[in-house]
Design a protein around this motif. Structure first.
Motif, PDB file in Angstrom:
ATOM      1  N   ALA A  16       0.830  -1.205   0.000  1.00 14.68           N
ATOM      2  CA  ALA A  16       0.000   0.000   0.000  1.00 14.68           C
ATOM      3  C   ALA A  16       0.866   1.257   0.000  1.00 14.68           C
ATOM      4  CB  ALA A  16      -0.934  -0.006   1.208  1.00 14.68           C
ATOM      5  N   LEU A  17       1.934   1.246   0.795  1.00 19.29           N
ATOM      6  CA  LEU A  17       2.840   2.393   0.845  1.00 19.29           C
ATOM      7  C   LEU A  17       3.489   2.629  -0.515  1.00 19.29           C
ATOM      8  CD1 LEU A  17       4.459   4.593   2.307  1.00 19.29           C
ATOM      9  CD2 LEU A  17       6.075   2.798   3.001  1.00 19.29           C
ATOM     10  N   ARG A  18       3.950   1.570  -1.136  1.00 16.47           N
ATOM     11  CA  ARG A  18       4.574   1.719  -2.457  1.00 16.47           C
ATOM     12  C   ARG A  18       3.581   2.261  -3.478  1.00 16.47           C
ATOM     13  NH1 ARG A  18       8.043  -3.948  -2.470  1.00 16.47           N
ATOM     14  NH2 ARG A  18       9.988  -3.077  -1.613  1.00 16.47           N
ATOM     15  N   ALA A  42       0.388  -5.744   9.507  1.00 19.80           N
ATOM     16  CA  ALA A  42       0.823  -6.408   8.275  1.00 19.80           C
ATOM     17  C   ALA A  42       2.273  -6.867   8.476  1.00 19.80           C
ATOM     18  CB  ALA A  42       0.669  -5.488   7.068  1.00 19.80           C
ATOM     19  N   PRO A  43       2.817  -7.695   7.591  1.00 16.17           N
ATOM     20  CA  PRO A  43       4.100  -8.369   7.880  1.00 16.17           C
ATOM     21  C   PRO A  43       5.368  -7.575   7.593  1.00 16.17           C
ATOM     22  CG  PRO A  43       2.685  -9.700   6.417  1.00 16.17           C
ATOM     23  CD  PRO A  43       2.133  -8.322   6.447  1.00 16.17           C
ATOM     24  N   TRP A  44       5.274  -6.331   7.098  1.00 12.41           N
ATOM     25  CA  TRP A  44       6.470  -5.652   6.599  1.00 12.41           C
ATOM     26  C   TRP A  44       6.885  -4.476   7.477  1.00 12.41           C
ATOM     27  CZ3 TRP A  44       2.283  -6.799   3.255  1.00 12.41           C
ATOM     28  CH2 TRP A  44       2.509  -7.863   2.365  1.00 12.41           C
ATOM     29  N   LEU A 218      -5.096  -5.976  -2.507  1.00  9.44           N
ATOM     30  CA  LEU A 218      -5.572  -6.385  -1.184  1.00  9.44           C
ATOM     31  C   LEU A 218      -5.424  -7.885  -0.973  1.00  9.44           C
ATOM     32  CD1 LEU A 218      -8.841  -4.255  -1.102  1.00  9.44           C
ATOM     33  CD2 LEU A 218      -6.842  -3.876   0.332  1.00  9.44           C
ATOM     34  N   ASP A 219      -5.686  -8.668  -2.010  1.00 13.43           N
ATOM     35  CA  ASP A 219      -5.585 -10.127  -1.885  1.00 13.43           C
ATOM     36  C   ASP A 219      -4.158 -10.556  -1.570  1.00 13.43           C
ATOM     37  OD1 ASP A 219      -8.316 -10.781  -2.390  1.00 13.43           O
ATOM     38  OD2 ASP A 219      -7.986 -10.438  -4.523  1.00 13.43           O
ATOM     39  N   TYR A 220      -3.193  -9.884  -2.189  1.00 15.89           N
ATOM     40  CA  TYR A 220      -1.784 -10.208  -1.935  1.00 15.89           C
ATOM     41  C   TYR A 220      -1.413  -9.930  -0.484  1.00 15.89           C
ATOM     42  CZ  TYR A 220       3.310  -9.859  -2.103  1.00 15.89           C
ATOM     43  OH  TYR A 220       4.649 -10.013  -1.840  1.00 15.89           O
ATOM     44  N   VAL A 221      -1.837  -8.791   0.019  1.00 12.74           N
ATOM     45  CA  VAL A 221      -1.512  -8.432   1.402  1.00 12.74           C
ATOM     46  C   VAL A 221      -2.212  -9.366   2.376  1.00 12.74           C
ATOM     47  CG1 VAL A 221      -1.630  -6.621   3.158  1.00 12.74           C
ATOM     48  CG2 VAL A 221      -1.066  -6.041   0.783  1.00 12.74           C
ATOM     49  N   ASN A 227      -0.137 -16.070   5.809  1.00 13.06           N
ATOM     50  CA  ASN A 227       1.073 -16.897   5.794  1.00 13.06           C
ATOM     51  C   ASN A 227       2.122 -16.430   6.795  1.00 13.06           C
ATOM     52  OD1 ASN A 227       0.318 -18.772   3.738  1.00 13.06           O
ATOM     53  ND2 ASN A 227       0.627 -17.173   2.216  1.00 13.06           N
ATOM     54  N   SER A 228       1.728 -15.551   7.703  1.00 12.04           N
ATOM     55  CA  SER A 228       2.636 -15.035   8.726  1.00 12.04           C
ATOM     56  C   SER A 228       2.082 -15.372  10.109  1.00 12.04           C
ATOM     57  CB  SER A 228       2.754 -13.511   8.592  1.00 12.04           C
ATOM     58  OG  SER A 228       1.619 -12.865   9.142  1.00 12.04           O
TER      59      SER A 228
END
Length: 246
Positions: A16-18, A42-44, A218-221, A227-228
């Motif tokens: 989202a930031l990118r 979120a994982p990042w 959104l699906d990717y995030v 998966n985290s």
């Protein structure tokens, strides 16, 4: 005329930031500020902080940043039910464990407020940036909040515009001071869930706000959250599998 962007509440959502930074580059906006809350949900978390450090993006200390930087206790919020409270504690505990020492130290030095002053001809335009409210970085100023009470928080400060985040819901209100909530880049509570920020056009005549919404995957995030070790609750949130708690 000057154009700047203000955004808030990335919450470790790197895609989202990118997307927002790409949109700003496309628009030719090279002056932008963040109102804080880079971490949690979120994982990042580390990757988001490191991008801010690399690009030297001015940023405030959000309440989540403060909690991670100083290892503050996690206290339940009155507007969260038992399920959200439990998942919130797990997500924040994960950030406390994985954010690096150097990144925590960087968060710890972020300012509480930033005041911008622009000179346009004979006119000065002052913009005050806060995370949540002028007196606290963990106070909810929703659109329905009484304007007089909010302006009273400014005390001797006399900005032309007050820019806020924290609620994850964007709005703008015109009074003696322009009041803008920039919404959230990474964890919007608006129904479209898009990455949201505010574009300001500053001129001698005044300050005009535009709330901008940017698409991202959104699906990717959500899949990355699933998966985290972060609770699935937050992936479900992005995909709107449950109702928003304000």
């Amino acid at each position: 005329m000057i154009r700047i962007a203000v955004f808030s509440d990335v919450h470790a959502n790197l895609p989202a930031l990118r997307a927002v930074l790409t949109d700003l580059e496309t628009r030719g906006i090279n002056q932008y500020y963040c109102l804080g809350d880079l971490v949690d949900f979120a994982p990042w978390g580390n990757e988001v902080i490191e991008l801010f450090r690399d690009k030297k993006i001015p940023c405030l200390l959000g309440n989540h940043d403060e909690r991670i930087a100083f290892d503050s206790p996690i206290t339940p919020l009155p507007h969260h039910d038992k399920i959200e409270t439990e998942n919130r504690m797990l997500a924040i505990d994960y950030s406390k464990r994985v954010i690096t020492y150097d990144n925590k130290q960087w968060l710890a030095q972020l300012p509480f407020q930033i005041e911008l002053v622009f000179k346009l001809g004979e006119s000065l335009k002052r913009i005050l940036l806060v995370h949540a409210s002028p007196r606290h970085n963990d106070e909810y100023i929703h659109e329905s909040y009484p304007t007089d009470a909010l302006l009273a928080m400014l005390g001797d400060k006399k900005p032309d515009a007050l820019l806020m985040g924290h609620t994850h819901q964007s709005y703008s209100k015109h009074s003696d001071v322009l009041l803008v909530n920039c919404g959230s880049v990474g964890r919007s509570k608006e129904t479209d869930r898009k990455a949201t920020y505010c574009l300001l056009t500053i001129s001698e005549a005044g300050i005009l706000p535009e709330i901008v919404k940017v698409d991202y995957d959104l699906d990717y995030v959500a899949a990355a959250i699933y998966n985290s070790p972060i609770p699935d609750f937050y992936g479900d949130f992005l995909l709107q599998k449950w109702a928003v708690t304000l």
